[in-house]
Design a protein around this motif. Structure first.
Motif, PDB file in Angstrom:
ATOM      1  N   ALA A  40      47.238 -73.398  18.728  1.00 19.27           N
ATOM      2  CA  ALA A  40      46.483 -74.384  17.954  1.00 19.27           C
ATOM      3  C   ALA A  40      45.662 -73.761  16.826  1.00 19.27           C
ATOM      4  O   ALA A  40      45.710 -74.230  15.686  1.00 19.27           O
ATOM      5  CB  ALA A  40      45.582 -75.197  18.874  1.00 19.27           C
ATOM      6  N   LEU A  41      44.880 -72.728  17.124  1.00 16.46           N
ATOM      7  CA  LEU A  41      44.002 -72.158  16.104  1.00 16.46           C
ATOM      8  C   LEU A  41      44.788 -71.510  14.967  1.00 16.46           C
ATOM      9  O   LEU A  41      44.575 -71.862  13.795  1.00 16.46           O
ATOM     10  CB  LEU A  41      43.023 -71.175  16.743  1.00 16.46           C
ATOM     11  CG  LEU A  41      42.072 -70.428  15.813  1.00 16.46           C
ATOM     12  CD1 LEU A  41      41.333 -71.388  14.890  1.00 16.46           C
ATOM     13  CD2 LEU A  41      41.099 -69.584  16.616  1.00 16.46           C
ATOM     14  N   PRO A  42      45.694 -70.560  15.220  1.00 19.63           N
ATOM     15  CA  PRO A  42      46.469 -70.016  14.100  1.00 19.63           C
ATOM     16  C   PRO A  42      47.338 -71.067  13.434  1.00 19.63           C
ATOM     17  O   PRO A  42      47.549 -71.028  12.220  1.00 19.63           O
ATOM     18  CB  PRO A  42      47.313 -68.906  14.745  1.00 19.63           C
ATOM     19  CG  PRO A  42      47.330 -69.215  16.203  1.00 19.63           C
ATOM     20  CD  PRO A  42      46.027 -69.880  16.496  1.00 19.63           C
ATOM     21  N   GLY A  43      47.823 -72.052  14.227  1.00 18.42           N
ATOM     22  CA  GLY A  43      48.619 -73.127  13.637  1.00 18.42           C
ATOM     23  C   GLY A  43      47.803 -73.976  12.687  1.00 18.42           C
ATOM     24  O   GLY A  43      48.293 -74.418  11.631  1.00 18.42           O
ATOM     25  N   ALA A  44      46.545 -74.207  13.040  1.00 25.96           N
ATOM     26  CA  ALA A  44      45.671 -74.994  12.172  1.00 25.96           C
ATOM     27  C   ALA A  44      45.360 -74.244  10.879  1.00 25.96           C
ATOM     28  O   ALA A  44      45.284 -74.845   9.802  1.00 25.96           O
ATOM     29  CB  ALA A  44      44.385 -75.345  12.910  1.00 25.96           C
ATOM     30  N   VAL A  45      45.155 -72.929  10.984  1.00 27.92           N
ATOM     31  CA  VAL A  45      44.930 -72.121   9.785  1.00 27.92           C
ATOM     32  C   VAL A  45      46.133 -72.234   8.855  1.00 27.92           C
ATOM     33  O   VAL A  45      45.991 -72.451   7.635  1.00 27.92           O
ATOM     34  CB  VAL A  45      44.662 -70.650  10.158  1.00 27.92           C
ATOM     35  CG1 VAL A  45      44.631 -69.769   8.904  1.00 27.92           C
ATOM     36  CG2 VAL A  45      43.348 -70.516  10.926  1.00 27.92           C
ATOM     37  N   ALA A  46      47.321 -72.116   9.426  1.00 24.92           N
ATOM     38  CA  ALA A  46      48.543 -72.206   8.617  1.00 24.92           C
ATOM     39  C   ALA A  46      48.698 -73.595   8.004  1.00 24.92           C
ATOM     40  O   ALA A  46      49.079 -73.733   6.830  1.00 24.92           O
ATOM     41  CB  ALA A  46      49.758 -71.869   9.477  1.00 24.92           C
ATOM     42  N   ALA A  47      48.396 -74.636   8.795  1.00 28.06           N
ATOM     43  CA  ALA A  47      48.526 -76.002   8.289  1.00 28.06           C
ATOM     44  C   ALA A  47      47.579 -76.248   7.123  1.00 28.06           C
ATOM     45  O   ALA A  47      47.940 -76.895   6.132  1.00 28.06           O
ATOM     46  CB  ALA A  47      48.259 -76.998   9.411  1.00 28.06           C
ATOM     47  N   LYS A  48      46.361 -75.723   7.226  1.00 32.16           N
ATOM     48  CA  LYS A  48      45.390 -75.916   6.148  1.00 32.16           C
ATOM     49  C   LYS A  48      45.784 -75.148   4.896  1.00 32.16           C
ATOM     50  O   LYS A  48      45.571 -75.623   3.764  1.00 32.16           O
ATOM     51  CB  LYS A  48      44.001 -75.483   6.627  1.00 32.16           C
ATOM     52  CG  LYS A  48      42.891 -75.790   5.636  1.00 32.16           C
ATOM     53  CD  LYS A  48      42.716 -77.287   5.424  1.00 32.16           C
ATOM     54  CE  LYS A  48      41.554 -77.583   4.476  1.00 32.16           C
ATOM     55  NZ  LYS A  48      41.385 -79.036   4.250  1.00 32.16           N
TER      56      LYS A  48
END
Length: 253
Positions: free
Chosen positions: A143-151
């Motif tokens: 979730a956390l690295p995925g959210a960074v990538a999504a942003k």
């Protein structure tokens, strides 16, 4: 049985076709994997959207079909707990609050854990690709690295990472990445001090569990140590065996 974009890892055919007697039609962008319980009557390889549109053109509607009844029951489950004042917060309340706080085009990236079952079942995705969940290999910590990538990919949208405490701690150091890159994301951590799904499987299959409990840091102080703004509850990790996880949020502005 119509299987669209089906992955055996998600739900093994031996579970739902033990008699090997179902007629199976597989629609996917790649050829289907088959085994003794997943033999195809027909396999369609191509664009899934195009295939569904063609089926829709020929299919008859069922105004009060099982799908609509299921959807209505899930929406009702969220609505009934949308303003529930109970504490620790119930998952239904958390999901209802998330849906109200997020715009239709905002992105939710869900980690793997007990909370994933609630998000997958109850979070209403209003736009395509706005609720991202790691299924199949079910990679905890996404979730956390995925959210960074999504942003980084969608800087104009708000992005929320939803994690359990177990999944969050597997990649929590990526808070530093978010700060260093100046990525504005929100991280919501639901904590119960255990690997809850693993405990459930152990208890169900073995009648006991081992090695699933762990301690947590002060998540607010932890997030602040990276330079993030953080807010959170001070409720005990396990108020009682029947309590739902309390929530904590680490928010980057």
């Amino acid at each position: 049985m119509l299987c669209i974009g089906y992955d055996m890892v998600e739900y093994a055919p031996a579970r739902w076709n033990p008699g090997r007697n179902k007629r199976i039609v597989n629609i996917d962008s790649a050829p289907a994997e088959v085994d003794a319980h997943y033999m195809l009557a027909a396999g369609i390889v191509g664009d899934i959207g195009d295939a569904l549109s063609r089926i829709s053109d020929r299919a008859k509607t069922k105004p009060d079909g099982a799908g609509k009844r299921l959807h209505s029951s899930l929406v009702q489950a969220v609505q009934q707990s949308a303003d529930d004042p109970a504490f620790p917060l119930k998952p239904q309340r958390v999901i209802a609050d998330l849906r109200r706080a997020m715009a239709d085009e905002d992105v939710l990236v869900c980690d793997v854990g007990a909370h994933k079952l609630w998000v997958a079942r109850l979070f209403q995705a209003e736009r395509p690709n706005t609720c991202i969940i790691s299924n199949g290999f079910a990679a905890m910590g996404i979730a956390l690295p995925g959210a960074v990538a999504a942003k980084l990919a969608l800087p104009e949208r708000r992005v929320v990472a939803v994690s359990g405490d177990g999944g969050f701690l597997m990649n929590s150091q990526e808070l530093e990445t978010a700060v260093r890159l100046g990525v504005a994301i929100t991280v919501l951590v639901l904590r119960d001090g255990k690997y809850g799904v693993i405990q459930h499987h152990m208890d169900t299959r073995l009648g006991r569990h081992f090695g699933v409990d762990f301690g947590n840091p002060d998540f607010v102080a932890y997030a602040e140590s990276f330079g993030m703004r953080a807010i959170g509850s001070n409720a005990p990790t396990n108020c009682c065996p029947r309590c739902n996880p309390a929530s904590k949020a680490a928010r980057r502005h």
